[in-house]
Write a protein that holds these residues in place. Structure first.
Motif, PDB file in Angstrom:
ATOM      1  N   VAL A   1      13.117 -13.001   5.810  1.00  0.00           N
ATOM      2  CA  VAL A   1      12.816 -12.326   7.074  1.00  0.00           C
ATOM      3  C   VAL A   1      12.637 -10.828   6.827  1.00  0.00           C
ATOM      4  O   VAL A   1      11.698 -10.203   7.337  1.00  0.00           O
ATOM      5  CB  VAL A   1      13.937 -12.556   8.108  1.00  0.00           C
ATOM      6  CG1 VAL A   1      13.717 -11.680   9.344  1.00  0.00           C
ATOM      7  CG2 VAL A   1      13.999 -14.015   8.524  1.00  0.00           C
ATOM      8  N   GLY A   2      13.526 -10.239   6.022  1.00  0.00           N
ATOM      9  CA  GLY A   2      13.434  -8.815   5.720  1.00  0.00           C
ATOM     10  C   GLY A   2      12.155  -8.463   4.996  1.00  0.00           C
ATOM     11  O   GLY A   2      11.493  -7.476   5.325  1.00  0.00           O
ATOM     12  N   VAL A   3      11.769  -9.272   4.001  1.00  0.00           N
ATOM     13  CA  VAL A   3      10.526  -9.026   3.271  1.00  0.00           C
ATOM     14  C   VAL A   3       9.326  -9.143   4.202  1.00  0.00           C
ATOM     15  O   VAL A   3       8.388  -8.340   4.146  1.00  0.00           O
ATOM     16  CB  VAL A   3      10.386 -10.014   2.092  1.00  0.00           C
ATOM     17  CG1 VAL A   3       8.993  -9.916   1.479  1.00  0.00           C
ATOM     18  CG2 VAL A   3      11.448  -9.732   1.034  1.00  0.00           C
ATOM     19  N   ALA A   4       9.362 -10.156   5.076  1.00  0.00           N
ATOM     20  CA  ALA A   4       8.260 -10.354   6.025  1.00  0.00           C
ATOM     21  C   ALA A   4       8.115  -9.149   6.951  1.00  0.00           C
ATOM     22  O   ALA A   4       6.996  -8.711   7.265  1.00  0.00           O
ATOM     23  CB  ALA A   4       8.491 -11.621   6.842  1.00  0.00           C
ATOM     24  N   LEU A   5       9.224  -8.580   7.394  1.00  0.00           N
ATOM     25  CA  LEU A   5       9.174  -7.431   8.293  1.00  0.00           C
ATOM     26  C   LEU A   5       8.656  -6.184   7.580  1.00  0.00           C
ATOM     27  O   LEU A   5       7.896  -5.396   8.149  1.00  0.00           O
ATOM     28  CB  LEU A   5      10.567  -7.159   8.873  1.00  0.00           C
ATOM     29  CG  LEU A   5      11.079  -8.185   9.887  1.00  0.00           C
ATOM     30  CD1 LEU A   5      12.530  -7.889  10.256  1.00  0.00           C
ATOM     31  CD2 LEU A   5      10.212  -8.189  11.139  1.00  0.00           C
ATOM     32  N   LEU A   6       9.067  -6.009   6.327  1.00  0.00           N
ATOM     33  CA  LEU A   6       8.618  -4.837   5.570  1.00  0.00           C
ATOM     34  C   LEU A   6       7.149  -4.933   5.181  1.00  0.00           C
ATOM     35  O   LEU A   6       6.481  -3.921   4.987  1.00  0.00           O
ATOM     36  CB  LEU A   6       9.467  -4.660   4.308  1.00  0.00           C
ATOM     37  CG  LEU A   6      10.813  -3.961   4.451  1.00  0.00           C
ATOM     38  CD1 LEU A   6      11.455  -3.793   3.090  1.00  0.00           C
ATOM     39  CD2 LEU A   6      10.696  -2.621   5.145  1.00  0.00           C
ATOM     40  N   THR A   7       6.646  -6.147   5.021  1.00  0.00           N
ATOM     41  CA  THR A   7       5.270  -6.328   4.561  1.00  0.00           C
ATOM     42  C   THR A   7       4.340  -6.775   5.684  1.00  0.00           C
ATOM     43  O   THR A   7       3.251  -7.274   5.420  1.00  0.00           O
ATOM     44  CB  THR A   7       5.223  -7.367   3.423  1.00  0.00           C
ATOM     45  OG1 THR A   7       5.741  -8.626   3.893  1.00  0.00           O
ATOM     46  CG2 THR A   7       6.047  -6.915   2.237  1.00  0.00           C
ATOM     47  N   ARG A   8       4.766  -6.618   6.923  1.00  0.00           N
ATOM     48  CA  ARG A   8       3.938  -7.032   8.056  1.00  0.00           C
ATOM     49  C   ARG A   8       2.634  -6.236   8.062  1.00  0.00           C
ATOM     50  O   ARG A   8       2.597  -5.064   7.694  1.00  0.00           O
ATOM     51  CB  ARG A   8       4.681  -6.834   9.377  1.00  0.00           C
ATOM     52  CG  ARG A   8       5.027  -5.387   9.696  1.00  0.00           C
ATOM     53  CD  ARG A   8       5.999  -5.301  10.888  1.00  0.00           C
ATOM     54  NE  ARG A   8       6.270  -3.925  11.259  1.00  0.00           N
ATOM     55  CZ  ARG A   8       7.176  -3.170  10.672  1.00  0.00           C
ATOM     56  NH1 ARG A   8       7.885  -3.636   9.662  1.00  0.00           N
ATOM     57  NH2 ARG A   8       7.393  -1.930  11.088  1.00  0.00           N
ATOM     58  N   ASN A   9       1.583  -6.911   8.481  1.00  0.00           N
ATOM     59  CA  ASN A   9       0.251  -6.296   8.575  1.00  0.00           C
ATOM     60  C   ASN A   9      -0.324  -5.874   7.226  1.00  0.00           C
ATOM     61  O   ASN A   9      -1.290  -5.120   7.174  1.00  0.00           O
ATOM     62  CB  ASN A   9       0.277  -5.060   9.498  1.00  0.00           C
ATOM     63  CG  ASN A   9       0.760  -5.410  10.892  1.00  0.00           C
ATOM     64  OD1 ASN A   9       0.505  -6.508  11.386  1.00  0.00           O
ATOM     65  ND2 ASN A   9       1.463  -4.485  11.519  1.00  0.00           N
ATOM     66  N   LYS A  10       0.273  -6.359   6.145  1.00  0.00           N
ATOM     67  CA  LYS A  10      -0.259  -6.065   4.819  1.00  0.00           C
ATOM     68  C   LYS A  10      -0.655  -7.380   4.151  1.00  0.00           C
ATOM     69  O   LYS A  10       0.097  -8.347   4.173  1.00  0.00           O
ATOM     70  CB  LYS A  10       0.787  -5.359   3.945  1.00  0.00           C
ATOM     71  CG  LYS A  10       1.090  -3.933   4.390  1.00  0.00           C
ATOM     72  CD  LYS A  10      -0.030  -3.000   4.013  1.00  0.00           C
ATOM     73  CE  LYS A  10       0.339  -1.549   4.348  1.00  0.00           C
ATOM     74  NZ  LYS A  10      -0.711  -0.620   3.963  1.00  0.00           N
ATOM     75  N   THR A  11      -1.810  -7.408   3.570  1.00  0.00           N
ATOM     76  CA  THR A  11      -2.247  -8.614   2.875  1.00  0.00           C
ATOM     77  C   THR A  11      -2.704  -8.253   1.474  1.00  0.00           C
ATOM     78  O   THR A  11      -3.411  -7.273   1.261  1.00  0.00           O
ATOM     79  CB  THR A  11      -3.428  -9.282   3.609  1.00  0.00           C
ATOM     80  OG1 THR A  11      -4.503  -8.342   3.724  1.00  0.00           O
ATOM     81  CG2 THR A  11      -2.998  -9.726   5.005  1.00  0.00           C
ATOM     82  N   ARG A  12      -2.297  -9.064   0.527  1.00  0.00           N
ATOM     83  CA  ARG A  12      -2.705  -8.888  -0.861  1.00  0.00           C
ATOM     84  C   ARG A  12      -3.021 -10.268  -1.420  1.00  0.00           C
ATOM     85  O   ARG A  12      -2.215 -11.185  -1.290  1.00  0.00           O
ATOM     86  CB  ARG A  12      -1.603  -8.239  -1.705  1.00  0.00           C
ATOM     87  CG  ARG A  12      -1.319  -6.803  -1.337  1.00  0.00           C
ATOM     88  CD  ARG A  12      -0.183  -6.245  -2.194  1.00  0.00           C
ATOM     89  NE  ARG A  12      -0.566  -6.201  -3.602  1.00  0.00           N
ATOM     90  CZ  ARG A  12      -1.196  -5.166  -4.162  1.00  0.00           C
ATOM     91  NH1 ARG A  12      -1.532  -4.133  -3.440  1.00  0.00           N
ATOM     92  NH2 ARG A  12      -1.493  -5.184  -5.432  1.00  0.00           N
ATOM     93  N   PRO A  13      -4.145 -10.479  -2.048  1.00  0.00           N
ATOM     94  CA  PRO A  13      -4.488 -11.793  -2.557  1.00  0.00           C
ATOM     95  C   PRO A  13      -3.506 -12.312  -3.598  1.00  0.00           C
ATOM     96  O   PRO A  13      -3.110 -13.451  -3.576  1.00  0.00           O
ATOM     97  CB  PRO A  13      -5.881 -11.581  -3.184  1.00  0.00           C
ATOM     98  CG  PRO A  13      -5.963 -10.108  -3.442  1.00  0.00           C
ATOM     99  CD  PRO A  13      -5.175  -9.470  -2.343  1.00  0.00           C
ATOM    100  N   GLU A  14      -3.085 -11.435  -4.521  1.00  0.00           N
ATOM    101  CA  GLU A  14      -2.145 -11.832  -5.546  1.00  0.00           C
ATOM    102  C   GLU A  14      -1.152 -10.686  -5.770  1.00  0.00           C
ATOM    103  O   GLU A  14      -1.408  -9.774  -6.554  1.00  0.00           O
ATOM    104  CB  GLU A  14      -2.850 -12.165  -6.862  1.00  0.00           C
ATOM    105  CG  GLU A  14      -3.684 -13.429  -6.784  1.00  0.00           C
ATOM    106  CD  GLU A  14      -4.242 -13.780  -8.150  1.00  0.00           C
ATOM    107  OE1 GLU A  14      -3.909 -13.073  -9.123  1.00  0.00           O
ATOM    108  OE2 GLU A  14      -4.994 -14.751  -8.234  1.00  0.00           O
TER     109      GLU A  14
END
Length: 235
Positions: free
Chosen positions: A217-230
């Motif tokens: 959950v914490g990682v998801a919140l910190l990386t919200r709105n960010k996308t990286r293919p790999e």
């Protein structure tokens, strides 16, 4: 402007944490001899309570966050600032966020079931209520600030293998905790004393599962709105 607000918030919280540490040390020295006999022995191991471990890690995180915010205002995007920001994100996602939620949920859940299993009522005459809430409730404040105001980051800044760091941290504590029982025959948390070994193992596994879920959950919140293919791996 937002950076200055975040800096002020973190400086205020850090000051309160330092004040709480000073008051807690005064409490430990002043009332240890006055505690009931069944509570005096655990009080000899104050640094082995998981709550205090997390409070200490949070204090270090706050120092890092204050320094990072200050550098972002004065000298943004320097190598030093990026390094400190990296440490801030890794510490938050690896230990601060999941372990803080674990402390709060486990403590207050057991408290409402039977507080004698986690914080005996006899301590109320010696342990200030505000300090109890500082250690088990107020610690949510840094999480709210970081999630609400911190810029979202790419996953590689949060460390792909941060879960391993979390499990290593939790495993180290649990090993030390059981060693204290084996060496001295005392459970620092009373709930372990009323459980058999199978129930203790299940209890530990439940905490591990909960901590793992909180980590994601914490990682998801910190990386919200960010996308990286790999996402890159740092370890």
């Amino acid at each position: 402007m937002c950076k200055r607000v975040v800096l002020i918030l973190y400086v205020t919280v850090l000051w309160y944490y330092c004040h709480s540490i000073v008051e807690s040390r005064k409490f430990s020295r002043g009332v240890r001899a006055k505690l009931p006999k069944n509570l005096q022995f655990p009080s000899k191991f104050p640094t082995y309570f998981f709550t205090l471990w997390i409070f200490g890690v949070q204090t270090l995180f706050l120092c890092t966050a204050v320094l990072d915010e200050l550098l972002q205002i004065l000298t943004p995007k320097t190598k030093l600032q990026k390094s400190i920001q990296y440490v801030r994100h890794v510490t938050f996602s690896t230990i601060v966020f999941p372990c803080t939620l674990l402390v709060v949920t486990v403590f207050w859940t057991i408290w409402h079931i039977d507080r004698e299993l986690i914080f005996p009522k006899a301590l109320d005459d010696f342990y200030p209520a505000w300090l109890n809430h500082t250690m088990h409730t107020f610690i949510l404040v840094p999480l709210v600030i970081e999630v609400a105001f911190s810029q979202t980051v790419d996953k590689y800044h949060v460390l792909e293998r941060s879960l391993l760091g979390l499990l290593a941290f939790a495993g180290t504590y649990q090993t030390i905790y059981f060693f204290i029982y084996i060496r001295h025959g005392i459970w620092l948390y009373p709930i372990y004393g009323v459980l058999n070994w199978m129930q203790r193992i299940v209890f530990v596994l439940i905490k591990v599962i909960a901590c793992t879920l909180y980590h994601y959950v914490g990682v998801a919140l910190l990386t919200r709105n960010k996308t990286r293919p790999e996402p890159q791996k740092l370890l």
